[in-house]
Design a protein around this motif. Structure first.
Motif, PDB file in Angstrom:
ATOM      1  N   PHE A 190       0.839  -1.209   0.000  1.00 13.37           N
ATOM      2  CA  PHE A 190       0.000   0.000   0.000  1.00 13.37           C
ATOM      3  C   PHE A 190       0.873   1.259   0.000  1.00 13.37           C
ATOM      4  O   PHE A 190       0.604   2.227  -0.723  1.00 13.37           O
ATOM      5  CB  PHE A 190      -0.921   0.012   1.217  1.00 13.37           C
ATOM      6  N   LYS A 191       1.923   1.229   0.789  1.00 14.36           N
ATOM      7  CA  LYS A 191       2.799   2.395   0.899  1.00 14.36           C
ATOM      8  C   LYS A 191       3.513   2.650  -0.420  1.00 14.36           C
ATOM      9  O   LYS A 191       3.630   3.805  -0.857  1.00 14.36           O
ATOM     10  CB  LYS A 191       3.805   2.167   2.024  1.00 14.36           C
ATOM     11  N   ASN A 192       3.999   1.588  -1.070  1.00 18.56           N
ATOM     12  CA  ASN A 192       4.706   1.755  -2.344  1.00 18.56           C
ATOM     13  C   ASN A 192       3.778   2.283  -3.436  1.00 18.56           C
ATOM     14  O   ASN A 192       4.220   3.023  -4.331  1.00 18.56           O
ATOM     15  CB  ASN A 192       5.315   0.423  -2.785  1.00 18.56           C
ATOM     16  N   ALA A 193       2.506   1.899  -3.384  1.00 22.48           N
ATOM     17  CA  ALA A 193       1.548   2.350  -4.392  1.00 22.48           C
ATOM     18  C   ALA A 193       0.963   3.719  -4.073  1.00 22.48           C
ATOM     19  O   ALA A 193       0.207   4.270  -4.885  1.00 22.48           O
ATOM     20  CB  ALA A 193       0.418   1.336  -4.538  1.00 22.48           C
ATOM     21  N   GLY A 194       1.297   4.288  -2.916  1.00 20.54           N
ATOM     22  CA  GLY A 194       0.773   5.592  -2.544  1.00 20.54           C
ATOM     23  C   GLY A 194      -0.691   5.567  -2.158  1.00 20.54           C
ATOM     24  O   GLY A 194      -1.373   6.594  -2.251  1.00 20.54           O
ATOM     25  N   ALA A 195      -1.194   4.406  -1.717  1.00 18.70           N
ATOM     26  CA  ALA A 195      -2.599   4.272  -1.328  1.00 18.70           C
ATOM     27  C   ALA A 195      -2.725   4.509   0.173  1.00 18.70           C
ATOM     28  O   ALA A 195      -2.187   3.748   0.981  1.00 18.70           O
ATOM     29  CB  ALA A 195      -3.117   2.886  -1.685  1.00 18.70           C
ATOM     30  N   THR A 196      -3.422   5.579   0.521  1.00 14.44           N
ATOM     31  CA  THR A 196      -3.634   5.874   1.945  1.00 14.44           C
ATOM     32  C   THR A 196      -4.735   5.014   2.542  1.00 14.44           C
ATOM     33  O   THR A 196      -4.777   4.812   3.752  1.00 14.44           O
ATOM     34  CB  THR A 196      -3.984   7.350   2.125  1.00 14.44           C
ATOM     35  N   ASN A 197      -5.643   4.525   1.694  1.00 16.12           N
ATOM     36  CA  ASN A 197      -6.717   3.646   2.133  1.00 16.12           C
ATOM     37  C   ASN A 197      -6.638   2.363   1.319  1.00 16.12           C
ATOM     38  O   ASN A 197      -6.292   2.373   0.136  1.00 16.12           O
ATOM     39  CB  ASN A 197      -8.094   4.297   1.939  1.00 16.12           C
ATOM     40  N   GLY A 198      -6.996   1.268   1.953  1.00 17.86           N
ATOM     41  CA  GLY A 198      -6.966  -0.002   1.250  1.00 17.86           C
ATOM     42  C   GLY A 198      -7.634  -1.091   2.059  1.00 17.86           C
ATOM     43  O   GLY A 198      -7.936  -0.924   3.253  1.00 17.86           O
ATOM     44  N   ARG A 199      -7.866  -2.213   1.390  1.00 15.87           N
ATOM     45  CA  ARG A 199      -8.528  -3.344   2.037  1.00 15.87           C
ATOM     46  C   ARG A 199      -7.653  -4.581   1.917  1.00 15.87           C
ATOM     47  O   ARG A 199      -7.010  -4.807   0.883  1.00 15.87           O
ATOM     48  CB  ARG A 199      -9.893  -3.601   1.396  1.00 15.87           C
TER      49      ARG A 199
END
Length: 615
Positions: A190-199
């Protein structure tokens, strides 16, 4: 700033407007051929009176306005067709739905309390999830004693689907169950993809109490929700092994059970949901509800090269300005509506297939449909082009294109292409280069050994063929010597016979000497000439027979050599086919080597493994 014209990308966005040039040309030709009113009256009025009755009847009608009208019409039609040769960066909104699927590959997933097994049902469920996700990014992580990334966050769901059936506990380098390590990898994705929200969707049959605390500390205040899909039954089932079932150190059969209550508590603490795996899609619909698209936070603005072309048609309106000035002449304002440019709502590319699909996409589609030859001509990437040539049977070109990259995989693929082309020495050299860069490449080592064995067999066959050829040459020499001896014997017999005949003739000549010495001498001369001609005839016949025999032997020898070469070629082809059938088809080999390499790197870096059950 105007971009330079790119000829290979030039096309029309609305080519149907070019058809408007046809009626314009027909209309101008029609008016061009119209005669003046004076010419029409000349058939009914005397030409001498016509000039006095019609004012200006002798003047010719000006035709240049029609040419200007046709030129303006053509320019307007081209502008309406939308000439273009550059793309525009097209901002689009994309749903921000990042999902990481974490699959438990511990030995307990082999239990068969749900049929056919927990693992098979879990893999089928992942395939169902991938088939339903038409938006967002998806990743897959597998874990047992340690965790490994099968695929990072991507929108290429078919690739993940191709890797999923190969996952099994047997390919994992370390046995055990470490869900905490798997969730650490998910958080890093998630951090590498720049996603602050995820499941995160965890598919497992159980976790330990210590894992629950560690996962809560890991995901607290992280913004990522954890949903869990339970696989198995509370009663559980033993784990199949080679001889019976898996047992613990005390000799007791291990029966892993579904820890439903613990998993429900873990999902609740991390803003997620829990559901048992089911045969329908109710579990997926409950655990992964569709995100609402009305919320602005659920979408992100991305800028990418989309199929949006820059229309250059309006630039041509500048060329119409000088012609438009003539519209103020009397009567020319009627053609003004023909020159009005209106932008239509729909557009179509002149090259339909190139508009909707890039050459690489067309090539991939052709390769999927089995047309590898067409795909090889469309691919721009050398490695894809080489793969297409390999499938099309063009092994020489495939080997040349694989050679353009100095990697272990490229050398391995080049070796396969050269082996298919029958160039065994070059193929072995390519495998050596692959092993020089990656000594642990088992497939390259296996193929190299097979080629070396095949090469030895060919050398043995060639040696046997050479020995057979020497024996045939020796037999030929013996036959020629025997024929020569027979010829010499025949010559000796002929000379003896001639000697006896001559003795008898001399005796007869002595008895008849009284008749006539002149007649006797003439008869002796004729007999000698006849004897000489008979001898020459016999020698000529012997030479012809010997020559015919040599030609027949050479023809038979050539046929035997051709037959032997055909037999060797057939044997070589059969050996090549047998070798190709021996190449293992192991889709999990790549993942297995990847996981082993990552595990060795972690051990070298001194990472310690957490205490965990071995199943």
């Amino acid at each position: 700033m105007i971009e330079p014209l790119v000829i290979d990308q030039f096309h029309f966005l609305r080519p149907e407007w070019l058809l408007a040039i046809i009626p314009a040309t027909m209309l101008v030709l029609f008016f061009w051929r119209q005669k003046s009113s004076a010419v029409n009256w000349r058939g009914a009025i005397n030409p001498q009176l016509l000039d006095h009755l019609i004012d200006g009847g002798s003047k010719k009608t000006a035709r240049w306005p029609w040419l200007l009208l046709l030129l303006a019409w053509i320019i307007a039609a081209i502008a309406m067709a939308g000439p273009t040769w550059t793309k525009l960066p097209q901002p689009i909104h994309k749903k921000q739905d990042a999902l990481v699927v974490v699959l438990d590959l511990s030995l307990s997933m082999l239990a068969e309390d749900i049929k056919p097994s927990r693992l098979v049902r879990a893999r089928h469920k992942i395939l169902d999830i991938l088939a339903q996700r038409d938006e967002g990014l998806t990743a897959l992580i597998a874990y047992s004693g340690d965790a490994h990334i099968v695929s990072p966050l991507t929108d290429d769901n078919p690739t993940i689907a191709n890797l999923t059936p190969a996952l099994s506990p047997g390919m994992m380098p370390v046995f055990g169950s470490d869900p905490v390590g798997a969730l650490k990898l998910a958080k890093q994705l998630f951090k590498n993809a720049g996603a602050t929200n995820g499941r995160v969707l965890l598919i497992t049959d159980g976790v330990t109490e210590s894992d629950v605390d560690d996962i809560d500390n890991l995901l607290s205040r992280s913004g990522y929700e954890l949903s869990i899909m339970g696989v198995g039954t509370p009663d559980g089932a033993p784990i199949p092994a080679k001889s019976g079932f898996l047992k613990d150190d005390g000799g007791n059969i291990i029966v892993p059970q579904l820890q439903r209550s613990r998993l429900e508590e873990l999902a609740k603490h991390n803003k997620g949901r829990y559901a048992d795996i089911s045969l329908n899609d109710n579990d997926v619909g409950f655990l992964l509800p569709k995100l609402t698209t009305e919320l602005e936070d659920n979408t992100v603005l991305t800028e990418r090269e989309f199929d949006q072309w820059h229309d250059r048609g309006p630039l041509l309106t500048l060329a119409l300005l000088p012609l438009a000035l003539l519209a103020f002449r009397r009567g020319w304002l009627l053609v003004l509506p023909l020159l009005i440019l209106a932008q239509p709502q729909t557009s179509h590319a002149f090259e339909w297939q190139d508009l909707w699909e890039r050459p690489d996409q067309q090539a991939a589609k052709a390769l999927h449909n089995g047309d590898a030859k067409t795909a090889a001509g469309l691919f721009k990437d050398n490695q894809w082009k080489a793969s297409a040539n390999y499938q099309a049977g063009n092994f020489d070109n495939a080997a040349k294109q694989f050679a353009q990259q100095d990697t272990a995989t490229s050398h391995y693929n080049r070796g396969n292409a050269l082996a298919k082309a029958g160039k065994l020495d070059e193929a072995i050299e390519a495998y050596d280069k692959a092993l020089g860069q990656r000594p642990d490449m088992e497939d390259a080592q296996f193929n190299k050994e097979l080629l070396e064995q095949l090469k030895e067999q060919q050398e043995q066959q060639q040696q046997q063929s050479s020995d057979n050829g020497e024996e045939s040459d020796q037999e030929k020499q013996d036959s020629e010597q025997q024929d020569q001896q027979q010829g010499d014997q025949q010559n000796q017999d002929g000379e003896q016979q001639e000697s006896d005949q001559q003795s008898e003739q001399n005796q007869q000549g002595d008895k008849e000497k009284q008749r006539s010495e002149k007649q006797g001498s003439e008869q002796n001369s004729e007999q000698q000439n006849a004897e000489e001609s008979e001898e020459e005839k016999q020698q000529r016949e012997q030479q012809q027979a010997q020559q015919e025999k040599q030609e027949q032997e050479q023809s038979e020898q050539q046929q035997a050599q051709a037959s032997e070469q055909d037999q060797q070629s057939q044997q070589q082809k059969q050996a090549m086919e047998q070798w190709l059938r021996q190449i293992p088809d192991d889709p999990s080999g790549l993942l297995r080597r990847k996981f082993n390499h990552e595990s060795k790197v972690r051990q070298q870096q001194g990472e310690t493994q957490r205490e965990q059950p071995q199943w």
